[in-house]
Write an enzyme that holds these catalytic residues in place. Structure first.
Site, PDB file in Angstrom:
ATOM      1  N   ARG A   1       0.812  -1.219   0.000  1.00  0.00           N
ATOM      2  CA  ARG A   1       0.000   0.000   0.000  1.00  0.00           C
ATOM      3  C   ARG A   1       0.843   1.267   0.000  1.00  0.00           C
ATOM      4  O   ARG A   1       0.535   2.202  -0.730  1.00  0.00           O
ATOM      5  CB  ARG A   1      -1.015  -0.011   1.134  1.00  0.00           C
ATOM      6  CG  ARG A   1      -0.491   0.239   2.516  1.00  0.00           C
ATOM      7  CD  ARG A   1      -1.509  -0.166   3.519  1.00  0.00           C
ATOM      8  NE  ARG A   1      -1.869  -1.566   3.332  1.00  0.00           N
ATOM      9  CZ  ARG A   1      -3.096  -2.036   3.406  1.00  0.00           C
ATOM     10  NH1 ARG A   1      -4.080  -1.252   3.680  1.00  0.00           N
ATOM     11  NH2 ARG A   1      -3.311  -3.316   3.249  1.00  0.00           N
ATOM     12  N   THR A   2       1.899   1.312   0.801  1.00  0.00           N
ATOM     13  CA  THR A   2       2.715   2.533   0.823  1.00  0.00           C
ATOM     14  C   THR A   2       3.340   2.758  -0.542  1.00  0.00           C
ATOM     15  O   THR A   2       3.352   3.854  -1.080  1.00  0.00           O
ATOM     16  CB  THR A   2       3.817   2.427   1.888  1.00  0.00           C
ATOM     17  OG1 THR A   2       3.206   2.179   3.151  1.00  0.00           O
ATOM     18  CG2 THR A   2       4.622   3.699   1.973  1.00  0.00           C
TER      19      THR A   2
ATOM     20  N   LYS B   1      22.399  -9.708  -4.699  1.00  0.00           N
ATOM     21  CA  LYS B   1      23.729 -10.139  -5.131  1.00  0.00           C
ATOM     22  C   LYS B   1      24.815  -9.593  -4.210  1.00  0.00           C
ATOM     23  O   LYS B   1      26.001  -9.660  -4.524  1.00  0.00           O
ATOM     24  CB  LYS B   1      23.991  -9.672  -6.571  1.00  0.00           C
ATOM     25  CG  LYS B   1      23.016 -10.242  -7.573  1.00  0.00           C
ATOM     26  CD  LYS B   1      23.203  -9.622  -8.943  1.00  0.00           C
ATOM     27  CE  LYS B   1      22.067 -10.010  -9.881  1.00  0.00           C
ATOM     28  NZ  LYS B   1      22.032  -9.152 -11.062  1.00  0.00           N
TER      29      LYS B   1
ATOM     30  N   ARG C   1      12.252   2.776   1.680  1.00  0.00           N
ATOM     31  CA  ARG C   1      11.817   2.012   2.847  1.00  0.00           C
ATOM     32  C   ARG C   1      12.904   0.991   3.132  1.00  0.00           C
ATOM     33  O   ARG C   1      13.385   0.301   2.230  1.00  0.00           O
ATOM     34  CB  ARG C   1      10.504   1.293   2.591  1.00  0.00           C
ATOM     35  CG  ARG C   1      10.256   0.215   3.658  1.00  0.00           C
ATOM     36  CD  ARG C   1       8.886  -0.320   3.639  1.00  0.00           C
ATOM     37  NE  ARG C   1       7.937   0.685   4.096  1.00  0.00           N
ATOM     38  CZ  ARG C   1       6.672   0.387   4.372  1.00  0.00           C
ATOM     39  NH1 ARG C   1       6.220  -0.837   4.231  1.00  0.00           N
ATOM     40  NH2 ARG C   1       5.851   1.336   4.776  1.00  0.00           N
TER      41      ARG C   1
ATOM     42  N   HIS D   1       7.777   6.730  10.216  1.00  0.00           N
ATOM     43  CA  HIS D   1       7.054   6.557   8.961  1.00  0.00           C
ATOM     44  C   HIS D   1       6.273   7.856   8.760  1.00  0.00           C
ATOM     45  O   HIS D   1       5.062   7.910   8.946  1.00  0.00           O
ATOM     46  CB  HIS D   1       6.109   5.356   9.087  1.00  0.00           C
ATOM     47  CG  HIS D   1       5.492   4.918   7.781  1.00  0.00           C
ATOM     48  ND1 HIS D   1       5.670   5.605   6.596  1.00  0.00           N
ATOM     49  CD2 HIS D   1       4.704   3.860   7.493  1.00  0.00           C
ATOM     50  CE1 HIS D   1       4.999   4.969   5.633  1.00  0.00           C
ATOM     51  NE2 HIS D   1       4.412   3.920   6.155  1.00  0.00           N
TER      52      HIS D   1
END
Lengths: 190, 315
Positions: free
Chosen positions: B59-60, B87, B109, B137
């Site tokens: 959603r974010t 990697k 994020r 947040h």
């Protein structure tokens, strides 16, 4: 910036007369049956649009829809100015498709505000036609744009400022010409 | 003229009352875009925004993506699972590589607190924190603030109850800072294992009693029970949690009249919130989602001219 040499261009009474004339011209030009709406450009175009609407309503006997347009997001200098200009809401609660629209602003100068306003309107629909009403036209256009209804055309120098004061925003009505005291760097009115 | 003179948005902590108001006012003005036939404005035309997600997020991430698209930005999406991170590339190397593509804004994020701050110091682009570990947040708090302000007409003087796994919640921290800074009274509540008592330093009251937290609250904010933490034994079972801290119809009957229920999502029906409450008229969970796009558009718009400013001093 220091400003001096204030010169009156329009008195409160003159503004009143001119708005009455513009309202009459709009009705004359569009005809009695035209379905149209008035859109005020923030900020000082909004009270002017309200006053024109009130005059139209009293002579026509019924109200025409009025909307408010904020052109900030459509400015052509957004990538160059570092401070984001204050954003306000665009509020047009009616369908603009196939309707004639009268855009209202206080000063017509470079024409860039109107260019942005036209872009903004296109995102909201496809009006039948768009006309422009301004309280003052001070010249110095940078784009091929002209007004359909002009309150008063004034001769100005590029460095001068035409300041419109309205009672809704500034407490009293009047249009004045300001000349900067020194030759300051100045931002053009968008 | 009011403006946001920050290069990055790393947390609510860095914002003044005036700056929070500016973001909320701007978001309110931008909400109208979603109601248009053409849901797009040209404000970020020619700007490149990178979405760098090291943690799974639907959603974010989609909210940011939609906000960016509605402002006409060009978008580049990176997620940890599909990028070179698998990697063995370090965060800084990833950042330098992105920086070489000269983006204007990077939305990040990350599972570690402070990752956006590191990027903020090293990159010229503006950094927007979309959640860093258990820290902050900020855009969630801004959308919560916008939702409450729209419904209640103000933030000052309101009573806000934040209930659930406060300890692991970056939403709880950002919300607590935002609401108390704006003059609301915040009370955080949850099982004793999930309440950090230092929350009092952020200006919140703390309690382990749900009834006490809900008493007189105008806003009841439920936090998600993080199932991935079930095995860490913070509480005995989901069923016990639900019986002690779940928001049920019965408990809502005792709530203040007109109180609203919020949740940052995704909701666990039947655990922290009963299905009937989540779907009731007092629930504004879907308003939050809609406001999320407007709040993120506001942040993107206000920061979009600020790349290259001096980075924040990190706290």
């Amino acid at each position: 910036m220091k400003k001096n040499e204030e010169k009156n261009l329009m008195s409160a009474a003159e503004i009143d007369l001119v708005l009455t004339r513009i309202a009459a011209e709009i009705l004359e030009k569009l005809g009695p049956d035209e379905d149209f709406a008035v859109i005020g450009i923030r900020r000082r175009g909004v009270p002017l649009a309200e006053r024109i609407c009130a005059r139209i309503a009293s002579s026509r006997g019924f109200a025409v829809p009025m909307g408010i347009l904020d052109i900030t997001l459509y400015r052509d200098d957004l990538t160059t100015v570092s401070n984001r200009p204050m954003l306000r809401e665009t509020r047009i609660d009616f369908d603009i498709n196939n309707r004639s629209l009268i855009l209202v602003d206080d000063v017509l100068f470079t024409g860039r505000t109107i260019r942005a306003a036209l872009d903004g309107l296109v995102d909201l629909g496809r009006p039948k036609r768009v006309q422009l009403a301004v309280l003052t036209d001070r010249g110095h256009r940078e784009l091929p744009i002209q007004a359909d209804y002009i309150g008063k055309a004034v001769q100005t120098e590029l460095g001068e400022i035409v300041e419109v004061r309205l009672r809704e925003e500034d407490g009293k009505d009047g249009v004045v010409l300001l000349r900067p005291a020194r030759r300051d760097k100045k931002t053009k009115k968008q | 003229m009011a403006s946001l003179r920050h290069k990055d948005l790393l947390g609510i902590e860095q914002l003044s009352v005036g700056e929070i108001q500016l973001i909320l006012d701007t978001a309110e003005a931008l909400r109208e875009v979603a109601a248009r036939p053409v849901k797009k404005v040209p404000a970020l035309r020619g700007k490149t925004v990178v979405n760098l997600f090291f943690e799974p997020s639907t959603r974010t991430r989609s909210s940011f993506e939609l906000a960016e698209k509605r402002l006409s930005a060009d978008i580049l999406n990176f997620s940890a699972s599909t990028s070179s991170v698998t990697k063995g590339e370090t965060l800084l190397d990833t950042a330098y590589n992105l920086e070489a593509m000269s983006p204007d804004i990077i939305v990040i994020r990350h599972g570690s607190a402070g990752a956006p701050h590191l990027l903020g110091r090293k990159c010229k682009a503006s950094i927007i924190n979309a959640g860093d570990g258990m820290h902050e947040h900020p855009t969630q708090a801004l959308l919560d603030g916008l939702t409450v302000r729209t419904i209640k007409g103000r933030l000052e003087g309101l009573k806000i109850a934040i209930i659930g796994d406060v300890a692991h919640s970056r939403v709880a921290r950002s919300d607590t800072i935002l609401f108390s800074r704006m003059g609301a009274e915040v009370c955080v509540c949850g099982p004793p294992t999930l309440i950090p008592w230092e929350y009092e330093k952020l200006g919140a009251k703390t309690t382990i009693c749900l009834e006490e937290a809900m008493d007189g609250a105008d806003v009841i904010m439920m936090l998600r029970v993080q199932h991935e933490r079930q095995n860490e034994a913070f509480f005995p079972s989901a069923r016990e949690y639900a019986s002690l801290y779940g928001l049920t119809r019965e408990r809502m009957r005792a709530a203040k009249k007109g109180a609203i229920v919020m949740h940052p999502g995704p909701i666990n029906r039947g655990v922290e919130i009963e299905s009937e409450v989540a779907d009731a008229g007092c629930s504004v969970i879907l308003d939050q989602v809609a406001n999320g796009i407007a709040a993120r558009m506001a942040v993107l718009y206000l920061l979009s001219g600020n790349a290259g400013l001096t980075p924040e001093k990190s706290r």
